[in-house]
Structures are given as C-alpha cells and as structure tokens.
Write an enzyme that holds these catalytic residues in place. Structure first.
Site, mmCIF file in Angstrom:
data_model
loop_
_atom_site.group_PDB
_atom_site.id
_atom_site.type_symbol
_atom_site.label_atom_id
_atom_site.label_comp_id
_atom_site.label_asym_id
_atom_site.label_seq_id
_atom_site.Cartn_x
_atom_site.Cartn_y
_atom_site.Cartn_z
ATOM 1 N N GLY A 31 -31.768 1.646 19.303
ATOM 2 C CA GLY A 31 -30.523 0.949 19.031
ATOM 3 C C GLY A 31 -29.432 1.910 18.589
ATOM 4 O O GLY A 31 -29.532 3.123 18.767
ATOM 5 N N GLN A 35 -22.308 6.193 24.054
ATOM 6 C CA GLN A 35 -22.060 6.524 25.453
ATOM 7 C C GLN A 35 -23.211 7.305 26.079
ATOM 8 O O GLN A 35 -23.444 7.216 27.285
ATOM 9 C CB GLN A 35 -20.752 7.326 25.579
ATOM 10 N N HIS A 37 -26.415 6.714 25.606
ATOM 11 C CA HIS A 37 -27.353 5.704 26.098
ATOM 12 C C HIS A 37 -26.829 5.046 27.370
ATOM 13 O O HIS A 37 -27.581 4.813 28.322
ATOM 14 C CB HIS A 37 -27.581 4.618 25.033
ATOM 15 N N LYS A 148 -30.721 15.650 25.190
ATOM 16 C CA LYS A 148 -30.504 16.141 23.823
ATOM 17 C C LYS A 148 -31.828 16.293 23.081
ATOM 18 O O LYS A 148 -32.030 17.252 22.346
ATOM 19 C CB LYS A 148 -29.571 15.206 23.053
ATOM 20 N N GLN A 152 -38.787 16.416 23.046
ATOM 21 C CA GLN A 152 -39.378 15.089 23.222
ATOM 22 C C GLN A 152 -39.607 14.802 24.700
ATOM 23 O O GLN A 152 -40.651 14.256 25.086
ATOM 24 C CB GLN A 152 -38.447 14.034 22.619
ATOM 25 N N THR A 185 -26.869 8.633 17.447
ATOM 26 C CA THR A 185 -26.727 7.493 16.544
ATOM 27 C C THR A 185 -26.513 7.958 15.114
ATOM 28 O O THR A 185 -25.734 7.371 14.360
ATOM 29 C CB THR A 185 -27.974 6.600 16.623
ATOM 30 N N ARG A 186 -27.177 9.048 14.735
ATOM 31 C CA ARG A 186 -27.065 9.540 13.358
ATOM 32 C C ARG A 186 -25.702 10.172 13.068
ATOM 33 O O ARG A 186 -25.409 10.465 11.906
ATOM 34 C CB ARG A 186 -28.183 10.536 13.062
#
Length: 282
Positions: A31, A35, A37, A148, A152, A185-186
């Site tokens: 969530g 932009q 996402h 980014k 992962q 998001t952070r």
C-alpha cells in the site's frame, strides 16, 4: 474492479480467468501507492490480460524495532487510485495469509544474506514467505517488482527458480522525484528539508557511475563516496558489484550495479543504478 478480502474470493476469480485462458499479472504491494507502483501496473497491462494488485503490510518482514505500527497506510486512497487501472485488488488480513501464525523459514541463499540481508537479517525471510504465499493464492503468469528493491528482485527470482514455479518475474525502472530521490512509501516520513538532503544519495551514486565509466579504481571511489555519504547520512553500505550475481566485478560481468542503503534520521533509504560495463573496463 473486483475487491477481494478473503483468499476464497481471489481464488475463485483467478480460477475463472484461468478457465477462460486469460493470463494474469500480479503486483504485490504494502500500500501507500505512488507513481512507482503505478508504473508497474502499466507494465502489467502490457504483459497479461488481467491485472491483480495486493495490498498487505507484511508483519513477517519487520523487526521488533522497526516501523510496522507506523508504516504509512492509505487503503481508501489506494483503492481510488486503482479503481480504473486494475481488474482486482486483494486486501487480505494477517489471518488470511498466516492462518497458523508466522513460523515458516525459507533459506534465501547467499544473495539474501548480504547487503540489506546482513543488516536486516529478518527481512528477506519474511518477504519471501509472503510472496510465496501470495503466488500460491493468486497463481499469476507474471509478477512485477520495482528495480529500487533490486536485491529483493534477485531473491524472488531465485525462489521462483528453486521452487520451479511457472511465473515470469519482470521488473520496472526506478521512478524518481524531480530531485532524483527514488520514490518510496517511506518518503512520507521525510520533512521538506529532509527530502532535499535525501536527494544527495542519488547524486552520489550518479557520480560513482560516472567515475566507474572513466575506469577509476573502485576501492578509491568507494572510500570517496562513503565519505561524501557520511556528510549527509548514517551509512549502511555502498557497493559496486556485478548486477547479475551481486558479487565482485569480473571479466565476465556485463552489467554493473551501484547499491547503497543509508539512514536519514530514522528513515532508511535505498537506491541503485545499473549500467553496462564498458568493454575496456579494468
């Protein structure tokens, strides 16, 4: 757009799509959409007939001292953003994802134990748990992740290979603010002044890339860049590596990646730049 809160709802939906021989693209998120996402959704639309986005703040990938409780949540705004852009949004709660509690251990391999995995040893194990579970539920043909979070991305690709999953893993380029700061998001945690300071991370990585392409010695470059980063941040790591293996650059290296993680106050920032190695690289 079909909104699904329970596993059975999304399972029935994707079963119908598979019966219709529709391909499914999947984008897992926590969530707080931005932009970056939305750019992944654009890729998903090109790759498959149907697009599913999940929104789930995964407790398994947060350490006890991290920001699980305060992680930015904006479900209503996220759903408005997704309404006309995707076919389904899956918003499970913890009981749907971990009905028997969080207990599974997955070996993330060497790639998951270095860089972010070294300083956040819990993260990749928790992340890979939820991604595997979501893959089992959504059963996508393709899944899209952002560049980014490059480490992962490689850990997920390795998991898909190890489990022989028939899922194509695609990546989307980093989307940046005008300042060069990678969208995250952070970033909502950053004050206006902090956001200006944070832009120095990309500036320094760009400088390192320029100097690497000039065949400057990496050890010397790293020391200079680390010193520069420490003027603005608390440094976690800075590395210049083979982009495919996250090991030291060799004659066989095709792409180079510069990766860094830093803290600005309590906010952890990560970024990277990928580029082709010059033929005359020493």
């Amino acid at each position: 757009m079909k909104l699904c809160y329970q596993n059975i709802q999304i399972t029935e939906l994707v079963n119908d799509w598979h019966e219709q021989e529709k391909t499914i693209a999947f984008i897992p998120t926590m969530g707080g959409l931005h932009q970056g996402h939305l750019s992944l959704i654009d890729i998903a639309k090109q790759k498959a007939d149907k697009v599913v986005v999940s929104i789930f703040v995964n407790p398994a990938q947060f350490d006890k001292n991290e920001d699980l409780d305060s992680y930015p949540r904006s479900l209503n705004a996220d759903l408005v953003e997704l309404e006309e852009n995707v076919d389904s949004v899956f918003v499970p709660d913890v009981k749907q994802i971990y009905p028997n509690g969080i207990s599974k251990y997955i070996d993330v391999g060497m790639i998951g134990r270095i860089l972010c995995g070294k300083t956040r040893p819990h993260f990749f194990n928790g992340m890979i748990q939820v991604v595997e579970i979501l893959f089992e539920i959504v059963r996508p043909n393709v899944a899209i992740f952002g560049q980014k979070d490059y480490q992962q991305l490689l850990v997920i690709k390795q998991m898909v290979k190890n489990l022989s999953l028939d899922i194509c893993i695609e990546s989307g380029e980093i989307i940046r603010e005008k300042s060069g700061l990678a969208m995250s998001t952070r970033n909502q945690y950053l004050s206006e002044n902090d956001a200006k300071i944070a832009a120095n991370l990309y500036r320094i990585l760009t400088y390192v890339k320029h100097e690497v392409l000039q065949n400057k010695k990496i050890d010397v470059l790293k020391k200079m860049a680390e010193s520069d980063l420490k003027q603005h941040f608390k440094l976690d790591y800075l590395e210049v590596l083979d982009a495919n293996t996250l090991k030291q650059i060799t004659d066989n290296t095709c792409q180079i990646i510069i990766l860094s993680a830093v803290f600005l106050g309590s906010v952890r920032l990560i970024d990277n730049i990928i580029f082709l190695k010059k033929d005359n690289y020493v």
